[in-house]
Structure formats: structure tokens, C-alpha cells
Design a protein around this motif. Structure first.
Motif, PDB file in Angstrom:
ATOM      1  N   ALA A  51      42.063  38.444  36.086  1.00 15.36           N
ATOM      2  CA  ALA A  51      43.192  39.329  36.385  1.00 15.36           C
ATOM      3  C   ALA A  51      42.679  40.628  36.976  1.00 15.36           C
ATOM      4  O   ALA A  51      41.539  41.037  36.721  1.00 15.36           O
ATOM      5  CB  ALA A  51      44.007  39.617  35.111  1.00 15.36           C
ATOM      6  N   VAL A  52      43.534  41.274  37.768  1.00 12.18           N
ATOM      7  CA  VAL A  52      43.200  42.579  38.317  1.00 12.18           C
ATOM      8  C   VAL A  52      44.356  43.524  38.046  1.00 12.18           C
ATOM      9  O   VAL A  52      45.532  43.121  38.056  1.00 12.18           O
ATOM     10  CB  VAL A  52      42.907  42.505  39.834  1.00 12.18           C
ATOM     11  N   TYR A  53      44.031  44.781  37.756  1.00 18.39           N
ATOM     12  CA  TYR A  53      45.015  45.835  37.517  1.00 18.39           C
ATOM     13  C   TYR A  53      44.651  47.026  38.388  1.00 18.39           C
ATOM     14  O   TYR A  53      43.483  47.394  38.481  1.00 18.39           O
ATOM     15  CB  TYR A  53      45.022  46.264  36.050  1.00 18.39           C
ATOM     16  N   MET A 159      34.792  38.394  44.467  1.00 18.20           N
ATOM     17  CA  MET A 159      36.095  39.030  44.346  1.00 18.20           C
ATOM     18  C   MET A 159      35.953  40.492  43.962  1.00 18.20           C
ATOM     19  O   MET A 159      36.679  41.362  44.451  1.00 18.20           O
ATOM     20  CB  MET A 159      36.955  38.271  43.330  1.00 18.20           C
ATOM     21  N   LEU A 160      34.992  40.780  43.099  1.00 21.42           N
ATOM     22  CA  LEU A 160      34.724  42.172  42.723  1.00 21.42           C
ATOM     23  C   LEU A 160      34.305  42.992  43.943  1.00 21.42           C
ATOM     24  O   LEU A 160      34.677  44.157  44.077  1.00 21.42           O
ATOM     25  CB  LEU A 160      33.629  42.229  41.670  1.00 21.42           C
ATOM     26  N   VAL A 185      35.563  44.935  34.122  1.00 18.36           N
ATOM     27  CA  VAL A 185      34.807  45.676  35.128  1.00 18.36           C
ATOM     28  C   VAL A 185      35.710  46.765  35.692  1.00 18.36           C
ATOM     29  O   VAL A 185      36.757  46.478  36.275  1.00 18.36           O
ATOM     30  CB  VAL A 185      34.311  44.761  36.267  1.00 18.36           C
ATOM     31  N   GLU A 186      35.324  48.011  35.485  1.00 17.70           N
ATOM     32  CA  GLU A 186      36.060  49.147  36.028  1.00 17.70           C
ATOM     33  C   GLU A 186      35.515  49.472  37.414  1.00 17.70           C
ATOM     34  O   GLU A 186      34.296  49.481  37.620  1.00 17.70           O
ATOM     35  CB  GLU A 186      35.915  50.354  35.102  1.00 17.70           C
ATOM     36  N   VAL A 187      36.404  49.718  38.357  1.00 20.68           N
ATOM     37  CA  VAL A 187      36.001  49.982  39.735  1.00 20.68           C
ATOM     38  C   VAL A 187      36.669  51.262  40.217  1.00 20.68           C
ATOM     39  O   VAL A 187      37.893  51.405  40.138  1.00 20.68           O
ATOM     40  CB  VAL A 187      36.385  48.819  40.674  1.00 20.68           C
ATOM     41  N   ASP A 188      35.863  52.182  40.703  1.00 17.92           N
ATOM     42  CA  ASP A 188      36.374  53.433  41.258  1.00 17.92           C
ATOM     43  C   ASP A 188      35.215  54.133  41.962  1.00 17.92           C
ATOM     44  O   ASP A 188      34.117  53.599  42.036  1.00 17.92           O
ATOM     45  CB  ASP A 188      36.968  54.317  40.157  1.00 17.92           C
ATOM     46  N   VAL A 203      39.199  44.893  36.452  1.00 14.44           N
ATOM     47  CA  VAL A 203      39.152  43.437  36.592  1.00 14.44           C
ATOM     48  C   VAL A 203      38.795  42.834  35.245  1.00 14.44           C
ATOM     49  O   VAL A 203      37.920  43.352  34.533  1.00 14.44           O
ATOM     50  CB  VAL A 203      38.119  43.021  37.661  1.00 14.44           C
ATOM     51  N   GLU A 204      39.462  41.751  34.879  1.00 18.40           N
ATOM     52  CA  GLU A 204      39.250  41.082  33.588  1.00 18.40           C
ATOM     53  C   GLU A 204      38.951  39.602  33.834  1.00 18.40           C
ATOM     54  O   GLU A 204      39.679  38.948  34.572  1.00 18.40           O
ATOM     55  CB  GLU A 204      40.506  41.226  32.720  1.00 18.40           C
TER      56      GLU A 204
END
Length: 234
Positions: A51-53, A159-160, A185-188, A203-204
Motif C-alpha cells: 500500500a502507499v499513502y 516501486m519505491l 518505508v517513509e519517503v520525503d 509505503v507499507e
């Protein structure tokens, strides 16, 4: 992505592609979830295994935070079609927001001039009742004893990479204490992650499990039992 009361939901091509790759083919997974509340836009997608948020601002069109609340599920197929019409970094997609809280159309426009390039009708493509979109975004917790070894599907890593490109960002992995729990996974941007701010993307997914080479699988145990019974019968 962000929401503005006087326009709707605004997204770039890279942001759309990052979200759409997490969509599935059936049921709620065939939709992208969008919600607005407490001055924040939240975008969600899942495919059954990951999943992605995404979090963005929700603005009132006058320089302040939007205090209204809305929830929509937009068909992933339509968004994918619209994303193909967004060319490069000079264009963006707007999901137009009506006064009654509905999303009526998707417009591709030039960012600099606001000139519309293409329009898509959202009639029949929006569902406001999908229960999966009511869930809050998970809050990863750092485990003091995380797993020391885990496996990740190569497709998941790819995908990440697309999520990173959507925000020119980097990743921070939050590992669980055992391999039956999800990895986050936190992305910023590096600056935001370094300041411990809430990341724009999360991302989960579940890790690939490693089986101890000295531990027999259930299938092997069953086969050995049958062989033992046959030997005893002889």
C-alpha cells in the motif's frame, strides 16, 4: 498532490504514476482513495500485498487551511488514462471539486498559464462509499529490536524508486521485530526526514520470509511421516 477548495485536487504526472502502481484490478483496490479532513489531503492505494499513502495540504483558496471533510474513490483506470495525457513537468492534472463536494471532471492543464489541454468526465468513476478509505494512515513505530535480516521483492524496490522520483526524495526504512509484520518505508526530502517531520509518502509491504535451512517445511515433515509409516508396515 494538494487540495484547494477553489480548484480541486492537483497532481503531477510523477505523483499519479507513483500512486497508480499500487492499485489492484478488483474491488476497492481498483480505486485510488482520496480524502480531505483537518486541513490535509490523504491519497491511498493498495494492491493486496502493498500500500502507499500520500499526504498533502488542503487549502481554502484564501491562503488558509480548508476545514471541510470529503472522501472519494476514483477509478484507477480513468486516472491512468488521464496520467498518459499529462506531458512532462510543464503540465498537471486537476480533479475538479464542485460546491456540493463532488468530483465532476479531470482536467489536464498547463502549469504556467492554467490553459486546459484535455478533459475527462468523472461521471460513474467516483465512489464515495468504499470502506477502505476510512482508515487512518499508519503511524510506524521504531522497534528497539528490529529484524536483522529480511527479504524484499525486487518489484517492490522498483516501486519505491518511482515514489522517490515523485518528490525527489530519499527513503527511511522502519523495520519490525519479526517477519510476520509489515515493513514501512517513509519517503520525503532529506531535509524533512532529517527534521523528523511527517513524511509526504509512506509505503507499507510485507517482507519475504527466510526459512531456516535446518527447519523442515510442513510438506517435508508430512512426506517423512508417510515414509516412516510405510517402513513400519513392512
Amino acid at each position: 498532490m494538494y487540495f484547494s477548495k477553489d480548484q480541486g485536487i492537483i497532481a503531477t504526472r510523477q505523483e499519479l504514476l507513483a500512486v497508480l502502481q499500487f492499485c489492484g484490478a478488483d474491488g476497492g483496490a481498483a480505486f485510488v482513495g482520496l480524502s480531505v479532513r483537518r486541513g490535509e489531503l490523504t491519497v491511498r492505494a493498495y494492491n493486496g500485498s502493498a500500500a502507499v499513502y500520500h499526504r498533502g495540504d488542503a487549502l481554502d483558496g484564501k491562503g488558509g487551511r480548508y476545514e471541510g471533510a470529503h472522501r472519494w474513490g476514483v477509478a484507477a483506470k480513468l486516472l491512468a488514462c488521464a496520467a498518459k495525457s499529462v506531458k512532462g513537468s510543464t503540465e498537471e492534472l486537476v480533479l475538479c471539486h464542485d460546491l456540493d463536494g463532488s468530483l465532476s471532471a479531470a482536467i489536464v492543464r498547463e502549469i504556467s498559464s492554467g490553459k486546459p489541454i484535455a478533459k475527462f468526465d468523472l461521471a460513474g468513476q467516483v465512489d464515495g462509499q468504499l470502506p477502505m478509505f476510512e482508515d487512518d494512515v499508519p503511524e510506524p513505530r521504531v522497534d528497539p529490536e528490529p529484524v536483522s535480516m529480511f527479504g524484499a521483492d525486487p518489484q517492490m524496490v522498483a516501486m519505491l524508486g518511482r515514489v522517490c522520483r515523485a518528490c525527489s526524495g530519499v527513503t527511511r526504512w522502519v523495520l519490525p521485530s519479526e517477519d510476520r509484520r509489515p515493513i514501512y518505508v517513509e519517503v520525503d526530502t532529506e531535509e524533512r526526514l532529517g527534521d523528523s517531520e511527517t513524511p509526504a509518502w509512506l509505503v507499507e509491504f510485507m517482507p519475504l520470509r527466510f526459512v531456516d535451512a535446518d527447519t523442515e517445511s510442513p510438506e517435508r515433515q508430512a512426506a517423512n511421516r508417510i515414509l516412516s509409516e510405510q517402513s513400519a508396515a513392512e
